[in-house]
Design a protein around this motif. Structure first.
Motif, PDB file in Angstrom:
ATOM      1  N   UNK B 115      72.795  64.975  14.179  1.00 27.51           N
ATOM      2  CA  UNK B 115      73.469  63.726  14.770  1.00 27.51           C
ATOM      3  C   UNK B 115      72.762  63.296  16.064  1.00 27.51           C
ATOM      4  N   UNK B 116      72.216  64.368  16.863  1.00 25.26           N
ATOM      5  CA  UNK B 116      71.387  64.261  18.088  1.00 25.26           C
ATOM      6  C   UNK B 116      70.048  63.397  17.661  1.00 25.26           C
ATOM      7  N   UNK B 117      69.497  63.917  16.481  1.00 23.95           N
ATOM      8  CA  UNK B 117      68.272  63.280  16.081  1.00 23.95           C
ATOM      9  C   UNK B 117      68.447  61.829  15.786  1.00 23.95           C
ATOM     10  N   UNK B 118      69.450  61.606  15.094  1.00 26.10           N
ATOM     11  CA  UNK B 118      69.607  60.213  14.750  1.00 26.10           C
ATOM     12  C   UNK B 118      69.671  59.211  16.159  1.00 26.10           C
ATOM     13  N   UNK B 119      70.507  59.906  17.189  1.00 28.95           N
ATOM     14  CA  UNK B 119      70.634  58.970  18.162  1.00 28.95           C
ATOM     15  C   UNK B 119      69.387  58.953  19.213  1.00 28.95           C
ATOM     16  N   UNK B 120      68.427  60.055  19.004  1.00 27.71           N
ATOM     17  CA  UNK B 120      67.308  59.874  19.534  1.00 27.71           C
ATOM     18  C   UNK B 120      66.115  58.807  18.821  1.00 27.71           C
ATOM     19  N   UNK B 121      66.395  58.878  17.446  1.00 22.41           N
ATOM     20  CA  UNK B 121      65.246  58.123  16.831  1.00 22.41           C
ATOM     21  C   UNK B 121      65.804  56.519  17.083  1.00 22.41           C
ATOM     22  N   UNK B 122      67.134  56.296  17.349  1.00 17.79           N
ATOM     23  CA  UNK B 122      67.547  55.001  17.533  1.00 17.79           C
ATOM     24  C   UNK B 122      66.774  54.567  19.023  1.00 17.79           C
ATOM     25  N   UNK B 123      67.094  55.512  20.169  1.00 14.64           N
ATOM     26  CA  UNK B 123      66.446  55.300  21.425  1.00 14.64           C
ATOM     27  C   UNK B 123      65.137  55.088  21.473  1.00 14.64           C
ATOM     28  N   UNK B 124      64.405  55.567  20.573  1.00 15.20           N
ATOM     29  CA  UNK B 124      62.774  55.501  20.499  1.00 15.20           C
ATOM     30  C   UNK B 124      62.249  54.262  20.001  1.00 15.20           C
TER      31      UNK B 124
END
Lengths: 128, 211
Positions: B115-124
Protein backbone atom coordinates in the motif's frame (compact mmCIF):
# COMPACT_ATOMS: atom_id res chain seq x y z
CA UNK A 1 -27.79 -7.89 -0.69
CA UNK A 2 -26.08 -5.37 -2.93
CA UNK A 3 -26.84 -1.66 -2.57
CA UNK A 4 -26.42 0.58 -5.59
CA UNK A 5 -26.21 4.31 -5.00
CA UNK A 6 -26.61 6.77 -7.85
CA UNK A 7 -24.97 10.18 -7.53
CA UNK A 8 -25.99 12.88 -10.01
CA UNK A 9 -23.42 15.22 -11.51
CA UNK A 10 -25.25 18.18 -9.94
CA UNK A 11 -24.43 16.71 -6.53
CA UNK A 12 -20.94 15.34 -7.23
CA UNK A 13 -19.48 17.71 -9.81
CA UNK A 14 -19.29 20.89 -7.68
CA UNK A 15 -17.42 19.14 -4.83
CA UNK A 16 -13.68 19.63 -4.38
CA UNK A 17 -11.33 16.63 -4.65
CA UNK A 18 -11.16 15.93 -0.91
CA UNK A 19 -14.95 16.05 -0.53
CA UNK A 20 -15.45 13.76 -3.55
CA UNK A 21 -13.03 11.20 -2.13
CA UNK A 22 -14.55 11.39 1.38
CA UNK A 23 -18.00 10.82 -0.11
CA UNK A 24 -16.84 7.88 -2.23
CA UNK A 25 -14.87 6.11 0.49
CA UNK A 26 -17.61 6.62 3.09
CA UNK A 27 -20.18 4.92 0.83
CA UNK A 28 -17.82 2.18 -0.36
CA UNK A 29 -16.91 1.33 3.23
CA UNK A 30 -20.65 0.90 3.86
CA UNK A 31 -20.51 -1.78 1.12
CA UNK A 32 -22.37 0.35 -1.42
CA UNK A 33 -21.65 0.31 -5.13
CA UNK A 34 -21.65 3.84 -6.48
CA UNK A 35 -22.82 4.84 -9.92
CA UNK A 36 -21.65 8.39 -10.48
CA UNK A 37 -22.83 10.54 -13.36
CA UNK A 38 -19.75 11.88 -15.09
CA UNK A 39 -16.06 11.14 -15.03
CA UNK A 40 -13.44 12.02 -12.45
CA UNK A 41 -10.27 13.76 -13.60
CA UNK A 42 -7.07 11.62 -13.73
CA UNK A 43 -5.66 13.70 -10.85
CA UNK A 44 -8.76 13.03 -8.73
CA UNK A 45 -8.51 9.32 -9.55
CA UNK A 46 -4.85 9.24 -8.50
CA UNK A 47 -5.78 10.98 -5.24
CA UNK A 48 -8.59 8.46 -4.73
CA UNK A 49 -6.12 5.58 -5.15
CA UNK A 50 -3.72 7.23 -2.68
CA UNK A 51 -6.45 7.73 -0.05
CA UNK A 52 -7.72 4.19 -0.63
CA UNK A 53 -4.24 2.78 0.02
CA UNK A 54 -3.94 4.85 3.20
CA UNK A 55 -7.21 3.42 4.52
CA UNK A 56 -6.68 -0.26 3.70
CA UNK A 57 -6.95 -2.37 6.82
CA UNK A 58 -8.24 -5.74 8.02
CA UNK A 59 -11.76 -5.05 6.79
CA UNK A 60 -11.30 -2.62 3.90
CA UNK A 61 -9.38 -4.20 1.00
CA UNK A 62 -9.65 -1.36 -1.48
CA UNK A 63 -11.88 -0.49 -4.39
CA UNK A 64 -12.77 -1.51 -7.91
CA UNK A 65 -13.34 1.39 -10.25
CA UNK A 66 -14.17 1.87 -13.92
CA UNK A 67 -15.38 4.78 -15.97
CA UNK A 68 -16.79 5.26 -19.43
CA UNK A 69 -16.11 8.38 -21.40
CA UNK A 70 -18.29 8.75 -24.50
CA UNK A 71 -16.50 12.00 -25.36
CA UNK A 72 -13.38 10.05 -26.20
CA UNK A 73 -14.70 8.42 -29.33
CA UNK A 74 -12.20 8.34 -32.10
CA UNK A 75 -12.52 10.28 -35.37
CA UNK A 76 -14.14 13.24 -33.65
CA UNK A 77 -12.96 16.50 -35.11
CA UNK A 78 -12.16 19.62 -33.12
CA UNK A 79 -15.54 21.21 -33.95
CA UNK A 80 -17.47 18.21 -32.61
CA UNK A 81 -15.47 18.19 -29.39
CA UNK A 82 -15.91 21.94 -28.90
CA UNK A 83 -19.65 21.83 -29.61
CA UNK A 84 -20.10 19.01 -27.14
CA UNK A 85 -18.01 20.77 -24.48
CA UNK A 86 -20.03 24.00 -24.84
CA UNK A 87 -23.34 22.12 -24.71
CA UNK A 88 -22.26 20.23 -21.59
CA UNK A 89 -21.08 23.43 -19.93
CA UNK A 90 -24.36 25.24 -20.65
CA UNK A 91 -26.48 22.30 -19.50
CA UNK A 92 -24.27 21.62 -16.47
CA UNK A 93 -23.72 18.06 -17.64
CA UNK A 94 -20.67 15.83 -17.48
CA UNK A 95 -20.92 12.96 -19.91
CA UNK A 96 -19.68 9.57 -18.88
CA UNK A 97 -20.22 7.25 -16.01
CA UNK A 98 -18.08 6.07 -13.11
CA UNK A 99 -18.70 2.90 -11.13
CA UNK A 100 -16.92 2.36 -7.83
CA UNK A 101 -17.40 -0.51 -5.42
CA UNK A 102 -15.65 -2.18 -2.50
CA UNK A 103 -13.10 -4.83 -3.53
CA UNK A 104 -14.60 -7.16 -0.92
CA UNK A 105 -17.86 -7.27 -2.93
CA UNK A 106 -16.89 -6.35 -6.47
CA UNK A 107 -14.63 -9.04 -7.87
CA UNK A 108 -13.91 -7.28 -11.13
CA UNK A 109 -15.20 -4.54 -13.35
CA UNK A 110 -14.59 -5.53 -16.94
CA UNK A 111 -14.33 -2.54 -19.16
CA UNK A 112 -14.38 -2.41 -22.92
CA UNK A 113 -14.49 0.82 -24.88
CA UNK A 114 -18.28 1.03 -24.76
CA UNK A 115 -19.49 -1.19 -21.95
CA UNK A 116 -18.86 -2.04 -18.34
CA UNK A 117 -19.53 -5.44 -16.76
CA UNK A 118 -19.51 -5.67 -12.99
CA UNK A 119 -18.80 -9.06 -11.43
CA UNK A 120 -19.56 -9.52 -7.76
CA UNK A 121 -18.29 -12.10 -5.31
CA UNK A 122 -20.90 -14.75 -4.52
CA UNK A 123 -19.83 -15.50 -0.98
CA UNK A 124 -18.76 -12.37 0.75
CA UNK A 125 -16.75 -13.63 3.70
CA UNK A 126 -15.78 -11.09 6.28
CA UNK A 127 -13.22 -11.41 8.99
CA UNK A 128 -13.44 -9.76 12.34
CA UNK B 1 12.65 29.56 -41.21
CA UNK B 2 10.75 29.55 -37.89
CA UNK B 3 10.39 25.79 -38.17
CA UNK B 4 14.14 25.40 -38.69
CA UNK B 5 14.92 27.63 -35.70
CA UNK B 6 12.43 25.71 -33.58
CA UNK B 7 14.07 22.43 -34.59
CA UNK B 8 17.53 23.84 -33.86
CA UNK B 9 16.55 24.95 -30.34
CA UNK B 10 14.79 21.65 -29.72
CA UNK B 11 17.94 19.74 -30.70
CA UNK B 12 20.11 21.97 -28.49
CA UNK B 13 17.64 21.62 -25.62
CA UNK B 14 17.73 17.85 -26.11
CA UNK B 15 21.54 17.71 -25.98
CA UNK B 16 21.79 19.84 -22.82
CA UNK B 17 18.92 18.10 -21.10
CA UNK B 18 20.38 14.66 -21.72
CA UNK B 19 23.56 15.84 -20.01
CA UNK B 20 21.46 16.87 -16.99
CA UNK B 21 20.40 13.21 -16.53
CA UNK B 22 16.93 12.37 -17.64
CA UNK B 23 14.71 10.40 -15.27
CA UNK B 24 12.87 7.60 -17.05
CA UNK B 25 10.20 5.93 -14.94
CA UNK B 26 8.74 2.46 -15.29
CA UNK B 27 5.05 2.54 -14.44
CA UNK B 28 2.15 0.14 -14.71
CA UNK B 29 -0.06 -2.31 -12.86
CA UNK B 30 1.53 -5.15 -10.82
CA UNK B 31 3.00 -8.09 -12.75
CA UNK B 32 3.30 -6.23 -16.04
CA UNK B 33 7.05 -6.84 -16.10
CA UNK B 34 8.48 -3.48 -14.97
CA UNK B 35 11.31 -4.96 -12.92
CA UNK B 36 12.01 -7.64 -15.55
CA UNK B 37 12.40 -4.84 -18.11
CA UNK B 38 14.53 -2.77 -15.69
CA UNK B 39 16.75 -5.83 -15.19
CA UNK B 40 16.98 -6.42 -18.94
CA UNK B 41 18.07 -2.78 -19.53
CA UNK B 42 20.61 -2.90 -16.69
CA UNK B 43 21.97 -6.31 -17.72
CA UNK B 44 22.36 -5.15 -21.33
CA UNK B 45 24.15 -1.89 -20.50
CA UNK B 46 25.62 -2.14 -16.99
CA UNK B 47 25.96 -5.88 -16.61
CA UNK B 48 24.01 -6.17 -13.38
CA UNK B 49 20.39 -6.60 -12.26
CA UNK B 50 18.31 -3.82 -10.76
CA UNK B 51 15.87 -5.72 -8.54
CA UNK B 52 14.10 -8.97 -7.85
CA UNK B 53 11.32 -9.91 -10.27
CA UNK B 54 8.83 -12.63 -9.41
CA UNK B 55 5.34 -13.88 -10.21
CA UNK B 56 4.11 -12.82 -6.75
CA UNK B 57 2.24 -9.50 -7.11
CA UNK B 58 3.81 -6.43 -5.49
CA UNK B 59 7.34 -7.88 -5.46
CA UNK B 60 8.63 -4.31 -5.94
CA UNK B 61 7.34 -2.32 -2.99
CA UNK B 62 9.64 0.65 -3.02
CA UNK B 63 10.89 3.02 -5.69
CA UNK B 64 14.34 1.96 -6.95
CA UNK B 65 16.75 4.11 -8.94
CA UNK B 66 19.65 3.04 -11.11
CA UNK B 67 21.73 6.08 -11.92
CA UNK B 68 23.72 6.81 -15.07
CA UNK B 69 22.46 4.08 -17.36
CA UNK B 70 23.97 4.64 -20.81
CA UNK B 71 22.37 3.02 -23.84
CA UNK B 72 23.63 3.15 -27.42
CA UNK B 73 21.83 2.88 -30.72
CA UNK B 74 22.95 3.78 -34.26
CA UNK B 75 26.05 5.59 -33.05
CA UNK B 76 24.16 7.69 -30.51
CA UNK B 77 24.39 7.60 -26.73
CA UNK B 78 21.72 8.27 -24.16
CA UNK B 79 22.40 8.62 -20.45
CA UNK B 80 19.54 8.48 -17.97
CA UNK B 81 18.49 7.49 -14.47
CA UNK B 82 16.12 4.53 -14.52
CA UNK B 83 13.37 4.57 -11.89
CA UNK B 84 11.52 1.32 -11.20
CA UNK B 85 8.27 1.89 -9.33
CA UNK B 86 5.87 -0.42 -7.45
CA UNK B 87 2.84 -1.57 -9.43
CA UNK B 88 -0.20 0.66 -9.03
CA UNK B 89 -3.46 -0.98 -8.01
CA UNK B 90 -6.72 0.01 -6.38
CA UNK B 91 -6.96 -2.96 -4.01
CA UNK B 92 -4.59 -5.00 -1.88
CA UNK B 93 -5.74 -8.05 0.07
CA UNK B 94 -3.15 -9.96 2.06
CA UNK B 95 -5.12 -13.17 1.43
CA UNK B 96 -4.18 -12.96 -2.25
CA UNK B 97 -0.54 -13.51 -1.24
CA UNK B 98 -1.32 -16.70 0.69
CA UNK B 99 -1.76 -18.62 -2.57
CA UNK B 100 1.87 -17.72 -3.37
CA UNK B 101 3.16 -19.76 -0.42
CA UNK B 102 3.56 -16.84 1.97
CA UNK B 103 2.48 -17.33 5.58
CA UNK B 104 -0.10 -15.01 7.14
CA UNK B 105 2.49 -12.80 8.83
CA UNK B 106 4.54 -12.41 5.66
CA UNK B 107 1.40 -11.79 3.60
CA UNK B 108 0.16 -9.07 5.96
CA UNK B 109 3.58 -7.42 5.96
CA UNK B 110 3.74 -7.53 2.15
CA UNK B 111 0.25 -6.01 1.91
CA UNK B 112 1.23 -3.21 4.28
CA UNK B 113 4.39 -2.44 2.32
CA UNK B 114 2.52 -2.71 -0.99
CA UNK B 115 0.00 0.00 0.00
CA UNK B 116 2.89 2.33 0.83
CA UNK B 117 4.56 1.39 -2.46
CA UNK B 118 1.48 2.41 -4.47
CA UNK B 119 1.37 5.78 -2.68
CA UNK B 120 5.08 6.36 -3.37
CA UNK B 121 4.72 5.42 -7.05
CA UNK B 122 1.94 8.01 -7.45
CA UNK B 123 3.98 10.67 -5.61
CA UNK B 124 6.95 10.02 -7.90
CA UNK B 125 4.93 10.84 -11.02
CA UNK B 126 5.85 14.50 -10.57
CA UNK B 127 9.59 13.69 -10.67
CA UNK B 128 9.62 11.91 -14.03
CA UNK B 129 10.89 13.32 -17.31
CA UNK B 130 9.65 10.41 -19.44
CA UNK B 131 7.71 7.27 -18.63
CA UNK B 132 7.59 3.73 -19.96
CA UNK B 133 4.15 2.33 -19.16
CA UNK B 134 4.69 -1.43 -19.01
CA UNK B 135 1.58 -3.48 -19.71
CA UNK B 136 1.05 -7.22 -19.89
CA UNK B 137 -0.05 -7.68 -23.51
CA UNK B 138 -2.00 -10.84 -22.64
CA UNK B 139 -4.38 -8.83 -20.43
CA UNK B 140 -7.25 -6.47 -21.14
CA UNK B 141 -5.67 -2.99 -21.44
CA UNK B 142 -8.92 -1.15 -20.61
CA UNK B 143 -8.32 -1.23 -16.85
CA UNK B 144 -8.93 1.93 -14.87
CA UNK B 145 -5.43 1.77 -13.39
CA UNK B 146 -3.90 1.95 -16.89
CA UNK B 147 -6.23 4.80 -17.83
CA UNK B 148 -5.49 6.69 -14.60
CA UNK B 149 -1.70 6.33 -15.00
CA UNK B 150 -1.72 7.49 -18.62
CA UNK B 151 -4.23 10.26 -17.87
CA UNK B 152 -1.99 11.60 -15.09
CA UNK B 153 1.07 11.54 -17.34
CA UNK B 154 -0.87 13.38 -20.05
CA UNK B 155 -2.04 15.97 -17.50
CA UNK B 156 1.61 16.54 -16.49
CA UNK B 157 2.74 16.66 -20.12
CA UNK B 158 5.20 13.79 -19.58
CA UNK B 159 6.09 11.85 -22.76
CA UNK B 160 4.92 8.24 -22.68
CA UNK B 161 5.97 5.07 -24.45
CA UNK B 162 3.66 2.12 -23.91
CA UNK B 163 5.58 -1.13 -23.66
CA UNK B 164 3.42 -4.14 -24.53
CA UNK B 165 5.35 -6.80 -22.68
CA UNK B 166 5.15 -10.62 -22.88
CA UNK B 167 4.76 -10.79 -26.68
CA UNK B 168 6.30 -14.25 -26.55
CA UNK B 169 3.09 -15.57 -24.99
CA UNK B 170 0.28 -16.94 -27.16
CA UNK B 171 -2.48 -14.73 -25.78
CA UNK B 172 -0.47 -11.55 -26.40
CA UNK B 173 -2.49 -8.92 -28.31
CA UNK B 174 -0.59 -5.70 -29.09
CA UNK B 175 -3.35 -4.46 -31.38
CA UNK B 176 -5.76 -4.30 -28.45
CA UNK B 177 -3.31 -2.07 -26.56
CA UNK B 178 -2.84 0.13 -29.66
CA UNK B 179 -6.63 0.41 -30.00
CA UNK B 180 -7.01 1.33 -26.31
CA UNK B 181 -4.40 4.09 -26.44
CA UNK B 182 -4.30 5.27 -30.06
CA UNK B 183 -2.60 8.58 -29.22
CA UNK B 184 0.54 6.89 -27.80
CA UNK B 185 3.38 4.91 -29.41
CA UNK B 186 3.29 1.22 -28.50
CA UNK B 187 6.24 -1.17 -28.75
CA UNK B 188 5.86 -4.91 -28.26
CA UNK B 189 8.66 -6.73 -26.45
CA UNK B 190 9.43 -9.72 -24.32
CA UNK B 191 11.58 -8.49 -21.44
CA UNK B 192 12.26 -12.07 -20.39
CA UNK B 193 13.34 -13.37 -23.80
CA UNK B 194 14.67 -10.12 -25.24
CA UNK B 195 12.33 -10.14 -28.27
CA UNK B 196 12.32 -6.84 -30.18
CA UNK B 197 14.59 -5.20 -27.62
CA UNK B 198 16.69 -3.33 -30.22
CA UNK B 199 13.56 -1.58 -31.54
CA UNK B 200 12.62 -0.83 -27.96
CA UNK B 201 15.93 0.99 -27.34
CA UNK B 202 15.38 2.97 -30.53
CA UNK B 203 11.93 4.01 -29.21
CA UNK B 204 13.51 5.11 -25.91
CA UNK B 205 15.71 7.55 -27.88
CA UNK B 206 12.59 8.92 -29.60
CA UNK B 207 10.78 9.14 -26.25
CA UNK B 208 13.49 11.27 -24.65
CA UNK B 209 13.59 13.50 -27.71
CA UNK B 210 9.87 14.23 -27.33
CA UNK B 211 10.18 15.88 -23.93
Amino acid sequence: MITLQYIAHSEFGPLDTASKIRKILRSVKEDKILVIEGKMSPEDEAELITCTMEQIDKRFKGIEIASLDPQKKRNQDFLDVTKRAIANYLLGKNEGLTIIGPASIVKEIKRDPNKIELLTKMNNKRKK
Amino acid sequence: MIKKLKLFFKEMFFIFNVKKSVKIGLYGPPNGGKTTLANKICEDWIGEEMGVASSVPHETREVKIKESVVIKSRGRELKFNLVDTPGISTKIDYEDFLSHKLDVKEAKQRAKEATKGVIDAIKWLDNMDCVLVVLDSTKNPYSQVNITIIGNLAARDIPVLIVANKIDLKRSDIKKIEAAFPQYPVIGISATKGNNIEDFYEEVFKLVKRR
